[in-house]
Design an enzyme around this catalytic site. Structure first.
Site, short mmCIF file in Angstrom:
data_model
loop_
_atom_site.label_atom_id
_atom_site.label_comp_id
_atom_site.label_asym_id
_atom_site.label_seq_id
_atom_site.Cartn_x
_atom_site.Cartn_y
_atom_site.Cartn_z
CG HIS A 127 -12.45 -0.10 -18.33
ND1 HIS A 127 -11.12 -0.50 -18.44
CD2 HIS A 127 -12.86 -0.55 -17.11
CE1 HIS A 127 -10.78 -1.16 -17.34
NE2 HIS A 127 -11.81 -1.20 -16.51
CD GLU A 128 -15.46 1.42 -15.04
OE1 GLU A 128 -15.85 0.39 -14.47
OE2 GLU A 128 -14.27 1.83 -14.95
CD GLN A 183 -14.42 -2.63 -11.34
OE1 GLN A 183 -15.00 -1.62 -11.73
NE2 GLN A 183 -13.11 -2.69 -11.21
N GLY A 241 -13.26 5.19 -12.72
CA GLY A 241 -14.55 4.57 -12.97
C GLY A 241 -14.65 3.31 -12.15
CG HIS A 291 -15.87 -3.88 -15.25
ND1 HIS A 291 -15.09 -4.94 -14.85
CD2 HIS A 291 -15.05 -2.79 -15.22
CE1 HIS A 291 -13.85 -4.51 -14.59
NE2 HIS A 291 -13.79 -3.21 -14.81
CB CYS A 302 -9.00 -2.84 -14.30
SG CYS A 302 -10.58 -3.34 -13.63
CG LEU A 303 -9.64 0.59 -8.94
CD1 LEU A 303 -10.84 1.28 -8.31
CD2 LEU A 303 -8.36 0.95 -8.20
ZN LIG Z 1 -12.15 -2.03 -14.60
#
Ligand SMILES: [Zn+2]
Length: 159
Positions: free
Chosen positions: A135-136, A55, A50, A139, A93-94
């Site tokens: 999670h997304e 991000q 995701g 963000h 997470c990236l």
């Molecule tokens: Zn993330």
């Protein structure tokens, strides 16, 4: 051609801002279309499950989720229903490389969003898919999984 965007790493400022809703009449215009496609491409190339627009430094309410059936783009995603039952599961997470931790998430959710054509859609998700969506969406509100996680661990970079 979609391009791979640079992913911001914690503590970048964009990751902590509250993102703005997208005007749903403008989803199909070039600006959003391009960003959405680039976001999708970036998630695939970076092997994320995701990715959220903040991000890549864009504070708008747009996320992309990778599923077995292919990526789903969600503009203005909103959780309408969530199960009382929660479950713990490991997340990464990236934007927080090499860090993992356990987060307690609702087991089942119903999420409404605008799709890439600007039409309203609804998805019922459970398990991993429900987790990734939560999670997304976090963000989009400037929340990172490390804010909620327990048993945080940093792994050594391999190879
Ligand atoms: Zn993330």
């Amino acid at each position: 051609m979609p391009k791979v965007l640079k992913i911001l790493k914690n503590p970048a400022k964009s990751l902590r801002e509250k993102s703005l809703a997208v005007d749903e009449n403008k989803i199909i215009i070039q600006d959003f279309k391009k960003l959405a496609e680039d976001l999708e491409e970036t998630m695939i190339k970076k092997e994320g499950i995701g990715l959220a627009a903040p991000q890549v430094g864009e504070n708008i309410r747009l996320i992309v989720i990778n599923t077995k059936k292919g990526p789903i783009l969600m503009f203005n995603p909103k959780i309408m229903k969530k199960s009382w039952l929660k479950e713990w599961g490991e997340e990464g997470c990236l934007s927080v490389p090499l860090v993992f931790g356990d987060v307690n998430r609702h087991k089942k959710i119903t999420c409404v969003f605008c799709n890439r054509k600007g039409a309203k859609e609804k998805i019922n998700a459970s398990g991993l898919l429900a987790r990734v969506i939560q999670h997304e969406i976090d963000h989009l509100d400037g929340i990172l999984f490390i804010d909620k996680a327990k048993n945080l661990k940093k792994i050594d970079e391999e190879n």
